[in-house]
Design a protein around this motif. Structure first.
Motif, PDB file in Angstrom:
ATOM      1  N   PRO A 561       0.853  -1.380   0.134  1.00 56.53           N
ATOM      2  CA  PRO A 561      -0.073   0.091  -0.140  1.00 56.53           C
ATOM      3  C   PRO A 561       0.961   1.020  -0.038  1.00 56.53           C
ATOM      4  O   PRO A 561       1.813   1.421   0.803  1.00 56.53           O
ATOM      5  CB  PRO A 561      -0.729  -0.089   1.348  1.00 56.53           C
ATOM      6  CG  PRO A 561      -0.886  -1.455   1.726  1.00 56.53           C
ATOM      7  CD  PRO A 561       0.435  -2.145   1.045  1.00 56.53           C
ATOM      8  N   VAL A 562       0.727   2.151  -1.174  1.00 53.90           N
ATOM      9  CA  VAL A 562       1.352   3.317  -1.011  1.00 53.90           C
ATOM     10  C   VAL A 562       0.375   4.430  -1.085  1.00 53.90           C
ATOM     11  O   VAL A 562      -0.662   4.578  -1.900  1.00 53.90           O
ATOM     12  CB  VAL A 562       2.401   3.360  -2.499  1.00 53.90           C
ATOM     13  CG1 VAL A 562       2.922   4.684  -2.542  1.00 53.90           C
ATOM     14  CG2 VAL A 562       3.506   2.207  -2.443  1.00 53.90           C
ATOM     15  N   ASP A 563       0.805   5.659  -0.368  1.00 53.34           N
ATOM     16  CA  ASP A 563       0.119   7.038  -0.771  1.00 53.34           C
ATOM     17  C   ASP A 563       0.378   7.707  -1.715  1.00 53.34           C
ATOM     18  O   ASP A 563       1.649   8.347  -1.659  1.00 53.34           O
ATOM     19  CB  ASP A 563       0.154   7.817   0.413  1.00 53.34           C
ATOM     20  CG  ASP A 563      -0.977   8.910   0.751  1.00 53.34           C
ATOM     21  OD1 ASP A 563      -1.222   9.049  -0.433  1.00 53.34           O
ATOM     22  OD2 ASP A 563      -1.051   9.347   1.798  1.00 53.34           O
ATOM     23  N   LEU A 564      -0.360   7.599  -2.968  1.00 55.29           N
ATOM     24  CA  LEU A 564       0.204   8.323  -3.909  1.00 55.29           C
ATOM     25  C   LEU A 564       0.447   9.964  -3.863  1.00 55.29           C
ATOM     26  O   LEU A 564       1.161  10.351  -4.513  1.00 55.29           O
ATOM     27  CB  LEU A 564      -0.653   8.111  -5.129  1.00 55.29           C
ATOM     28  CG  LEU A 564      -0.206   8.375  -6.852  1.00 55.29           C
ATOM     29  CD1 LEU A 564       0.925   8.003  -6.966  1.00 55.29           C
ATOM     30  CD2 LEU A 564      -1.245   8.113  -7.627  1.00 55.29           C
ATOM     31  N   LEU A 594      -4.566  17.386  -6.689  1.00 57.70           N
ATOM     32  CA  LEU A 594      -4.465  16.212  -5.925  1.00 57.70           C
ATOM     33  C   LEU A 594      -5.998  15.624  -5.344  1.00 57.70           C
ATOM     34  O   LEU A 594      -6.474  16.534  -4.757  1.00 57.70           O
ATOM     35  CB  LEU A 594      -3.444  16.039  -5.083  1.00 57.70           C
ATOM     36  CG  LEU A 594      -2.082  16.162  -5.559  1.00 57.70           C
ATOM     37  CD1 LEU A 594      -1.006  15.884  -4.476  1.00 57.70           C
ATOM     38  CD2 LEU A 594      -1.876  15.278  -6.711  1.00 57.70           C
ATOM     39  N   ASP A 595      -6.401  14.824  -5.925  1.00 59.05           N
ATOM     40  CA  ASP A 595      -7.771  14.139  -5.080  1.00 59.05           C
ATOM     41  C   ASP A 595      -7.512  14.052  -3.777  1.00 59.05           C
ATOM     42  O   ASP A 595      -6.952  12.806  -3.254  1.00 59.05           O
ATOM     43  CB  ASP A 595      -8.314  13.051  -5.893  1.00 59.05           C
ATOM     44  CG  ASP A 595      -9.810  12.805  -5.448  1.00 59.05           C
ATOM     45  OD1 ASP A 595     -10.114  13.236  -4.412  1.00 59.05           O
ATOM     46  OD2 ASP A 595     -10.511  11.653  -6.043  1.00 59.05           O
ATOM     47  N   VAL A 644      -7.105   4.560  -8.928  1.00 54.68           N
ATOM     48  CA  VAL A 644      -6.691   5.584  -8.684  1.00 54.68           C
ATOM     49  C   VAL A 644      -5.896   6.053 -10.003  1.00 54.68           C
ATOM     50  O   VAL A 644      -5.059   5.393 -10.338  1.00 54.68           O
ATOM     51  CB  VAL A 644      -5.803   5.847  -7.717  1.00 54.68           C
ATOM     52  CG1 VAL A 644      -5.128   7.443  -7.531  1.00 54.68           C
ATOM     53  CG2 VAL A 644      -6.466   5.714  -6.485  1.00 54.68           C
ATOM     54  N   ARG A 645      -6.180   7.322 -10.698  1.00 55.74           N
ATOM     55  CA  ARG A 645      -5.585   7.656 -12.089  1.00 55.74           C
ATOM     56  C   ARG A 645      -4.672   8.592 -11.840  1.00 55.74           C
ATOM     57  O   ARG A 645      -4.950   9.658 -11.012  1.00 55.74           O
ATOM     58  CB  ARG A 645      -6.663   8.000 -13.100  1.00 55.74           C
ATOM     59  CG  ARG A 645      -6.088   8.045 -14.212  1.00 55.74           C
ATOM     60  CD  ARG A 645      -7.218   8.742 -15.226  1.00 55.74           C
ATOM     61  NE  ARG A 645      -6.833   8.792 -16.700  1.00 55.74           N
ATOM     62  CZ  ARG A 645      -7.331   9.709 -17.586  1.00 55.74           C
ATOM     63  NH1 ARG A 645      -8.331  10.411 -16.974  1.00 55.74           N
ATOM     64  NH2 ARG A 645      -6.987   9.645 -18.727  1.00 55.74           N
ATOM     65  N   LEU A 646      -3.366   8.577 -12.321  1.00 57.33           N
ATOM     66  CA  LEU A 646      -2.322   9.614 -12.019  1.00 57.33           C
ATOM     67  C   LEU A 646      -2.240  10.100 -13.637  1.00 57.33           C
ATOM     68  O   LEU A 646      -1.766   9.404 -14.499  1.00 57.33           O
ATOM     69  CB  LEU A 646      -1.026   8.850 -11.894  1.00 57.33           C
ATOM     70  CG  LEU A 646       0.372   9.899 -11.819  1.00 57.33           C
ATOM     71  CD1 LEU A 646       0.074  10.812 -11.059  1.00 57.33           C
ATOM     72  CD2 LEU A 646       1.549   9.142 -11.607  1.00 57.33           C
ATOM     73  N   VAL A 647      -2.260  11.490 -13.776  1.00 54.50           N
ATOM     74  CA  VAL A 647      -2.247  12.195 -14.786  1.00 54.50           C
ATOM     75  C   VAL A 647      -1.128  13.369 -15.127  1.00 54.50           C
ATOM     76  O   VAL A 647      -1.083  14.106 -13.868  1.00 54.50           O
ATOM     77  CB  VAL A 647      -3.663  12.953 -15.487  1.00 54.50           C
ATOM     78  CG1 VAL A 647      -3.378  13.565 -16.740  1.00 54.50           C
ATOM     79  CG2 VAL A 647      -4.730  12.006 -15.301  1.00 54.50           C
ATOM     80  N   VAL A 648      -0.213  13.390 -15.860  1.00 54.65           N
ATOM     81  CA  VAL A 648       0.893  14.237 -16.140  1.00 54.65           C
ATOM     82  C   VAL A 648       0.659  15.013 -17.500  1.00 54.65           C
ATOM     83  O   VAL A 648       0.720  14.409 -18.680  1.00 54.65           O
ATOM     84  CB  VAL A 648       2.101  13.867 -16.007  1.00 54.65           C
ATOM     85  CG1 VAL A 648       3.151  15.002 -16.136  1.00 54.65           C
ATOM     86  CG2 VAL A 648       2.583  13.232 -14.842  1.00 54.65           C
TER      87      VAL A 648
END
Length: 717
Positions: A561-564, A594-595, A644-648
């Protein structure tokens, strides 16, 4: 009937439950009457409709009902007379006299025992006349044995116990004679009392005779205090039991004698109710039996009507051995062959429908795409797999050429040409299909970003000049093979190139050190410049080799488990410091959206950190020099898909179409000094994490505003 069976043994039970059971029987009788009424209404309805067999059924019901009712009436009349006279005979004068005599005999026996015990007690009291109080205890023991008494007590005139023998010795406060009893004893010299007969339940073991007698005084002194002898004797339990039994029998007889009229009414009422129930049951049974007799004829009549209407299905038949049952079986056999023939046809049709359904189910669940074309290349049928791979609604293009679909013109033309070549060149000994790979761009019109997929297609001829096209998307397989090949190339390059770099650098530096002092200034400057160029190029080669080595030796991810969001904050702080140190004022600003509701993802913190770092570096490189350009980092949580989606996003010029096709392959880059391994490493890490990665250009009003890379991670449970 249950009440009558219980009345002779338990009259109390009979009287207590008569009302409840009578009401229950009335309810049952009402239900049976309702059933008879319902059946009668049905018979009348059938009769009015002229249904076959109704008259016969009514006739049989009347016959059976008459047979059941007439004997029932005869039995009821006889039983009524019998019950009425039997109840009167129970209360005979001789029985009452015998019970009265037995009761008197029991009373006389008890009185005789009481008087005899009183006389014996009086005689025993005279033996205590000369006995002083101090030695009275020994004398009382002898008198107790003499009287066969259970207890003997010597009382003073004031009611104080002087001495005792028997049970009273163990009592702290023995029962004293009352003042009235003492006065009676003084007048009559002796008195007896029978105790314990009030409670019939305990009287058998507790009934006793108590006698009190005056002890004579030896002198006529006026001051001498009188004494009283009290003796208690247990009445024999057998005698008490017989007396109580006679008394109870007499009391019960008297109660029943007073209630015999009500008892007779209850018996007559029960008998009458039983008669009505029997009559109702007989009528209901008559209807049921009549229905059983008429059932074969009704079945036969219904079967004939169905056959006349064209219904040739098998008919029901009765298994009875009589003629009517045989008639139903013969009729069923007569229609059996036609029914079997129709069933065979239905079965064949059902098998055909099942085969079609199975084939359709198979086609619908195939991951491969299946398209049936005619000789002109028009679409005749397709499965959902084809629409999914081609990202088109093929149902809307039914009966239209495959080459006429927007975006599939080249693919449709190539497939048509491949079919024509195969059919013209096919030989009996040759293969029955052709196979070829294709690359398609499935992006919709107006989208500059290309979505390239690699297909492997196979074609074969079908009956009626139809053509079968089967294809599958092997883009992921090709990408994995390329990544594996590049990993092997990177490993070998890192091994073969890195070894000679250090000797080259050391040799150049040694030449500069040996020759620098021996050359003139012009030649010395040329030497230093040449050595510096060699050292810089060697350092670049080392960095390139290290990046290839890291790509080839990327360790397996340890998913935790990682806190993005927290990881992005840490990377941005570190990245900002790196930017300040290396790029100064040219650094492109980074914005975060960040959500806060984003949960922890399942990933390797070190590798995810590397992904963020690579994407930010690429985004800043692409946005550098663009007026007002900035980089946006965003996280989004989708509760429905639990991802969870990461967008750059960058503000650069976007990717050319030929780069988008192979953007995740090693050594593909748009940077002048880039190695092309950044996105390749990101893709490899995404595959290790089971994350979905997407690369596209951002288009607004037909103009490219930059590129966007997004990764979708699974939520940690």
């Amino acid at each position: 009937m249950f009440l009558l069976a219980q009345a002779t043994n338990n009259q109390t039970f009979y009287e207590r439950n008569y009302g409840k059971l009578f009401a229950l029987n009335m309810v049952v009788a009402g239900m049976l009457l309702a059933v008879i009424l319902w059946v009668s209404v049905r018979l009348v309805s059938r009769l009015r409709r002229g249904k076959f067999g109704t008259r016969l059924l009514i006739k049989l019901a009347l016959i059976f009902g008459l047979v059941g009712v007439v004997p029932g009436v005869l039995i009821y009349v006889v039983s009524y007379q019998f019950v009425s006279r039997s109840i009167e005979s129970w209360f005979d004068v001789k029985v009452e006299g015998a019970l009265d005599a037995g009761l008197n005999l029991g009373r006389a026996t008890l009185d005789t025992l009481s008087n005899d015990f009183g006389n014996k007690t009086r005689a025993a009291a005279s033996q205590l006349a000369e006995t002083p109080d101090a030695s009275a205890g020994l004398v009382l023991e002898k008198l107790r044995d003499q009287l066969s008494a259970s207890d003997v007590v010597l009382w003073s005139g004031s009611g104080q116990m002087i001495a005792s023998a028997g049970q009273s010795r163990f009592q702290l406060r023995p029962e004293r004679p009352t003042a009235q009893q003492l006065r009676t004893v003084r007048n009559q010299r002796v008195m007896t009392v029978i105790e314990g007969l009030d409670d019939p339940q305990s009287a058998i073991n507790n009934a006793k005779i108590k006698a009190i007698a005056v002890v004579p005084q030896p002198s006529l002194g006026l001051l001498a205090e009188p004494r009283y002898l009290q003796a208690t004797s247990i009445i024999p339990p057998t005698l008490v039991a017989n007396a109580i039994a006679v008394q109870e029998a007499y009391r019960e007889y008297q109660e029943r004698a007073l209630a015999r009229e009500g008892l007779r009414r209850m018996y007559i009422g029960t008998l009458t109710l039983s008669f009505f129930l029997a009559v109702i049951g007989a009528v209901l049974l008559a209807i049921l039996l009549g229905n059983q007799l008429a059932r074969p004829l009704l079945l036969l009549a219904a079967g004939v009507s169905e056959v006349a209407a064209g219904d040739l299905s098998p008919k029901p038949a009765l298994q009875g051995k009589d003629e009517l049952g045989g008639l139903t079986r013969a009729f069923a056999e007569m229609t059996k062959q036609l029914a079997e023939a129709r069933a065979a046809v239905d079965k064949s049709m059902g098998q055909l429908r099942a085969a079609r359904a199975n084939l359709q189910t198979i086609l619908d669940n195939l991951t491969a795409g299946v398209i049936v074309l005619d000789a002109e290349g028009r679409i005749r049928a397709s499965n959902p797999g084809a629409a999914r791979i081609l990202r088109l609604d093929l149902e809307a293009w039914h009966a239209k050429p495959l080459a006429g679909i927007e975006g599939l013109e080249a693919f449709g033309a190539a497939v048509q040409q491949r079919f024509d070549d195969f059919l013209s060149e096919r030989s009996p000994q040759g293969p029955d299909h052709w196979q070829q790979s294709f690359e398609l761009n499935t992006a919709h019109a107006g989208e500059p970003a290309a979505n390239i997929i690699t297909l492997v297609a196979r074609g074969a001829e079908m009956p009626g000049q139809a053509r079968l096209l089967v294809f599958d998307d092997i883009s992921e397989i090709v990408s994995a093979q390329r990544a594996q090949a590049w990993g092997e190339v990177a490993r070998r390059l890192a091994h073969e190139i890195k070894n000679p770099l250090t000797p080259i650098q050391l040799s150049a530096e040694r030449l500069e050190m040996k020759l620098s002092s021996k050359l003139q200034d012009g030649e010395k400057a040329i030497l230093e410049k040449s050595v510096h160029t060699i050292v810089d190029q060697v350092e670049s080669m080392k960095r390139l080799v290290n990046e290839f080595r890291d790509y080839a030796r990327l360790p397996a991810a340890e998913l935790k488990p990682v806190d993005l969001n927290a990881l992005i904050h840490d990377v941005l702080l570190l990245y900002s410091r790196e930017g300040d140190a290396t790029r100064g004022a040219a650094q492109v600003p980074v914005r975060m959206e960040l959500d806060p509701a984003a949960p922890r993802i399942l990933g390797d913190a070190q590798q995810v950190r590397q992904v963020i770092h690579n994407l930010l570096q690429n985004a800043q490189d692409a946005s550098e020099g663009r007026p007002g350009g900035s980089v946006l980092v965003r996280t989004q949580h989708n509760d429905t898909t639990r991802r969870v989606r990461l967008v750059v996003q960058d503000a650069g010029a976007g990717f050319p179409e030929h780069i988008l096709k192979k953007a995740f392959e090693p050594y593909v880059t748009t940077k002048p000094k880039g190695t092309g391994l950044g996105l390749a490493v990101v893709k490899k890490i995404a595959d290790e994490h089971g994350a979905r990665i997407e690369l596209k250009n951002r288009v607004e009003n037909g103009v490219i505003q930059g590129a966007q890379v997004s990764l979708s991670f699974g939520v940690a449970s």
